[in-house]
Design a protein around this motif. Sequence first.
Motif, PDB file in Angstrom:
ATOM      1  N   GLN B 106       0.827  -1.198   0.000  1.00  0.00           N
ATOM      2  CA  GLN B 106       0.000   0.000   0.000  1.00  0.00           C
ATOM      3  C   GLN B 106       0.871   1.262   0.000  1.00  0.00           C
ATOM      4  OE1 GLN B 106      -3.261  -0.642   2.591  1.00  0.00           O
ATOM      5  NE2 GLN B 106      -4.374   0.237   0.868  1.00  0.00           N
ATOM      6  N   HIS B 107       1.863   1.263   0.898  1.00  0.00           N
ATOM      7  CA  HIS B 107       2.711   2.451   1.039  1.00  0.00           C
ATOM      8  C   HIS B 107       3.583   2.649  -0.199  1.00  0.00           C
ATOM      9  CE1 HIS B 107       5.123   5.575   2.808  1.00  0.00           C
ATOM     10  NE2 HIS B 107       6.209   4.893   2.563  1.00  0.00           N
ATOM     11  N   PHE B 108       4.209   1.591  -0.685  1.00  0.00           N
ATOM     12  CA  PHE B 108       5.123   1.748  -1.820  1.00  0.00           C
ATOM     13  C   PHE B 108       4.373   2.111  -3.091  1.00  0.00           C
ATOM     14  CE2 PHE B 108       9.186  -0.571  -0.263  1.00  0.00           C
ATOM     15  CZ  PHE B 108       9.251   0.312   0.791  1.00  0.00           C
ATOM     16  N   GLY B 109       3.111   1.697  -3.181  1.00  0.00           N
ATOM     17  CA  GLY B 109       2.308   2.097  -4.333  1.00  0.00           C
ATOM     18  C   GLY B 109       2.178   3.617  -4.425  1.00  0.00           C
ATOM     19  N   GLU B 110       2.146   4.269  -3.274  1.00  0.00           N
ATOM     20  CA  GLU B 110       1.932   5.718  -3.267  1.00  0.00           C
ATOM     21  C   GLU B 110       3.031   6.489  -3.986  1.00  0.00           C
ATOM     22  OE1 GLU B 110       0.532   7.712   0.063  1.00  0.00           O
ATOM     23  OE2 GLU B 110      -0.649   6.021   0.825  1.00  0.00           O
ATOM     24  N   ASP B 122      -4.453  -5.226  -2.418  1.00  0.00           N
ATOM     25  CA  ASP B 122      -5.132  -6.524  -2.348  1.00  0.00           C
ATOM     26  C   ASP B 122      -5.175  -7.230  -3.697  1.00  0.00           C
ATOM     27  OD1 ASP B 122      -5.781  -6.731   0.443  1.00  0.00           O
ATOM     28  OD2 ASP B 122      -7.140  -5.044   0.130  1.00  0.00           O
ATOM     29  N   GLU B 123      -5.425  -6.434  -4.755  1.00  0.00           N
ATOM     30  CA  GLU B 123      -5.395  -6.963  -6.125  1.00  0.00           C
ATOM     31  C   GLU B 123      -4.062  -7.658  -6.382  1.00  0.00           C
ATOM     32  OE1 GLU B 123      -6.452  -4.334  -9.953  1.00  0.00           O
ATOM     33  OE2 GLU B 123      -5.873  -3.179  -8.174  1.00  0.00           O
ATOM     34  N   LEU B 130      -0.403 -14.188  -2.622  1.00  0.00           N
ATOM     35  CA  LEU B 130      -0.020 -13.961  -1.230  1.00  0.00           C
ATOM     36  C   LEU B 130      -1.180 -13.431  -0.390  1.00  0.00           C
ATOM     37  CD1 LEU B 130       3.546 -12.343  -1.499  1.00  0.00           C
ATOM     38  CD2 LEU B 130       2.982 -14.636  -0.701  1.00  0.00           C
ATOM     39  N   ALA B 131      -2.401 -13.545  -0.912  1.00  0.00           N
ATOM     40  CA  ALA B 131      -3.547 -13.018  -0.164  1.00  0.00           C
ATOM     41  C   ALA B 131      -3.591 -13.551   1.275  1.00  0.00           C
ATOM     42  CB  ALA B 131      -4.842 -13.300  -0.905  1.00  0.00           C
ATOM     43  N   PRO B 132      -3.315 -14.857   1.504  1.00  0.00           N
ATOM     44  CA  PRO B 132      -3.376 -15.348   2.895  1.00  0.00           C
ATOM     45  C   PRO B 132      -2.282 -14.747   3.787  1.00  0.00           C
ATOM     46  CG  PRO B 132      -3.368 -17.171   1.312  1.00  0.00           C
ATOM     47  CD  PRO B 132      -3.029 -15.936   0.557  1.00  0.00           C
ATOM     48  N   GLN B 133      -1.209 -14.220   3.193  1.00  0.00           N
ATOM     49  CA  GLN B 133      -0.106 -13.684   3.989  1.00  0.00           C
ATOM     50  C   GLN B 133      -0.183 -12.171   4.151  1.00  0.00           C
ATOM     51  OE1 GLN B 133       0.561 -16.048   1.492  1.00  0.00           O
ATOM     52  NE2 GLN B 133       0.795 -17.677   3.010  1.00  0.00           N
ATOM     53  N   ALA B 134      -1.310 -11.563   3.736  1.00  0.00           N
ATOM     54  CA  ALA B 134      -1.404 -10.099   3.675  1.00  0.00           C
ATOM     55  C   ALA B 134      -1.032  -9.431   4.998  1.00  0.00           C
ATOM     56  CB  ALA B 134      -2.816  -9.689   3.260  1.00  0.00           C
ATOM     57  N   GLY B 135      -1.465 -10.029   6.128  1.00  0.00           N
ATOM     58  CA  GLY B 135      -1.229  -9.391   7.413  1.00  0.00           C
ATOM     59  C   GLY B 135       0.047  -9.841   8.091  1.00  0.00           C
ATOM     60  N   GLN B 136       0.818 -10.690   7.385  1.00  0.00           N
ATOM     61  CA  GLN B 136       2.032 -11.248   7.978  1.00  0.00           C
ATOM     62  C   GLN B 136       3.202 -10.275   7.854  1.00  0.00           C
ATOM     63  OE1 GLN B 136       1.821 -15.432   6.739  1.00  0.00           O
ATOM     64  NE2 GLN B 136       4.021 -15.519   7.179  1.00  0.00           N
ATOM     65  N   ILE B 155       6.210  -4.750  -9.882  1.00  0.00           N
ATOM     66  CA  ILE B 155       5.227  -4.377 -10.910  1.00  0.00           C
ATOM     67  C   ILE B 155       4.186  -3.391 -10.382  1.00  0.00           C
ATOM     68  CG2 ILE B 155       5.459  -6.544 -12.157  1.00  0.00           C
ATOM     69  CD1 ILE B 155       2.791  -7.426 -10.918  1.00  0.00           C
ATOM     70  N   ILE B 156       4.339  -2.954  -9.130  1.00  0.00           N
ATOM     71  CA  ILE B 156       3.271  -2.176  -8.494  1.00  0.00           C
ATOM     72  C   ILE B 156       2.938  -0.892  -9.258  1.00  0.00           C
ATOM     73  CG2 ILE B 156       4.738  -0.842  -6.910  1.00  0.00           C
ATOM     74  CD1 ILE B 156       2.567  -1.508  -4.753  1.00  0.00           C
TER      75      ILE B 156
END
Lengths: 293, 307
Positions: B106-110, B122-123, B130-136, B155-156
């Motif tokens: 999220q931050h690096f996308g900015e 999330d996309e 890596l959706a299951p590891q999102a909060g890891q 690729i962000i």
Amino acid sequence: MSTANMNSTIVNTTLHAYKTGVKRGLIETRITLTTVSDLLGFIMPTGIAIAVLFFMRGAQFEGSPVSLGSMNMPSLIGMNVVFGGVMGIVGTLSMDRTNGTLLRAKSMPGGMTGYLVGHMVSTALFVLATVVVMLTAGLVLFEDLSFGTPDRWLMFLAVVLMGIVTTLPIGAVLGALINNPKNMALIMLPFMGMIAISGIFYPITALPGWLQGIGQALPMYWMGLGMRHALLPDAMSAVEIGESWRTLLMFGVLAAWAILALALAPRLLRRMASRESGSAVAARRAEMQQQWG
Amino acid sequence: MGHPPAFDGPVIAVSDLRMRYGDKDVLTGLDLEIESGGVTALLGPNGAGKTTTIEILEGFRARSGGSVKVLGTDPAHGDERWRAGLGVVLQEWRDNGKWRARDLLQHFGEYYKPYSEPWGADELLDLVGLAPQAGQRVQTLSGGQRRRLDVALGIIGRPGLLFLDEPTTGFDPHARREFHELIHRLTDLDGTTILLTTHDLDEAEKLAERILILAGGRIIADGSPDKLARAAATTAEVKWLQDGRLQIHATDDATDFVRGLLATDGGTVTDLEVHRASLEDAYLSLVARFEAGQAEAAVDTFKEATA
């Protein structure tokens, strides 16, 4: 695109990088607050310093109206501002070159600006938190410390802010020069020496003249003096050099260090950034593994 | 998904690229042109100069000589906008380990917002699996998961060109297969050109439409996996049993040799086998000779084999 248009685009993108950097600083701070090891790194040194001072409450410096503990309390806050400000940036810059965080920043548009701003913000917040904790402990433990008048609060705030503005760029300069965590000792040892001759634990006037001279050329002495100025009764200035708080000179020396560091930092940071590459990071890591493994 | 191209011509154009460290020449006149789209593999033995080449293209390293254009700009003078058009995935990245995966994306996308429409965190987590590891926390991810996160970070900003430097080094076969599937998914998103380096021919053949072999400081072979394979397969080994003894003969024209053999043997030849030398054989012998310090000889043999 016209020149005016292009200029405004550059201003906008730079501004965006700064804003993103501030966000980064806040996220880093939140991470520190939720990471046990980071929190311990913050609580332990502060806790030990406060405990030592607590036991020094009874000790007296010859002829002074307050205990050695209450004299040391403000000096220690000053020391922590310098230590936290400088070492916070130096440590991060050298670690982040080994683990690739700096290279990552370099690989993104505006990433390096954002990274540096972020670390300035999180280090400043870290220093401020240390100051608040120590000040609170000091005010509870030592009756001699007092904020009698609003101008004391202002003086305290001004010196702390001056200290942060001075030490972060110094940290950036030293961090840019140290390209390997193993060279941290090159900075830590002189730093310890600076603490010893800056009148933090004992008045600087107890030192031989030439050491007093070196001590007064460095920023830590003046941070300690400024804090004592803000927190101790005015009569205590009698213990200081020239029997005065030397307010103007104190701000002057700190400002001079700030200006010097701010003048050097951008060039050194750019040089540091331009040397980052995947193979540079890999080489540093290989060297570290060799030493430790 | 790529950037609107602000230039005409190839994504990468390199001519006579030279790199010298002290008195050691690593690149000795490398020429290279890559058009938009697809996956190109830069293949070569360790120490052939792959990483040096890619670091010069990424703008992370100054070159000694030659001309280089990446997305129409000399990497030595690339600005932030140019930087926003590139994605970089390194061999081993351990940065920002305490961050949580989603926060990091999220931050690096900015950072890319002034230049493009970055992926949502999330996309992107979905895309790289890596959706299951999102909060890891990033430092708790496995090696393969970490590298997929690196690809997500690469690729962000929807880059026009993505660099992957030895992306599967140190992977177990399972992580490797998953990573290859991810690269195939990326090629389905249009507009991104991928340049990957590898010392593994098998990987290059699986992933790339075009393989460039780097050795002796320059490109010594260039073509589709098929074309290189056919070129390498000019020599063949013929084996047979005659009078109970194993016979082996190497030849450039196996058909002609076998015709002659069978016409004159009087029916005594049995167990006839013809082996074409594979691209793998040719490449492995190149690597072996390269590592034995016979760089020049190795390059010459390989060139003959694939010319």
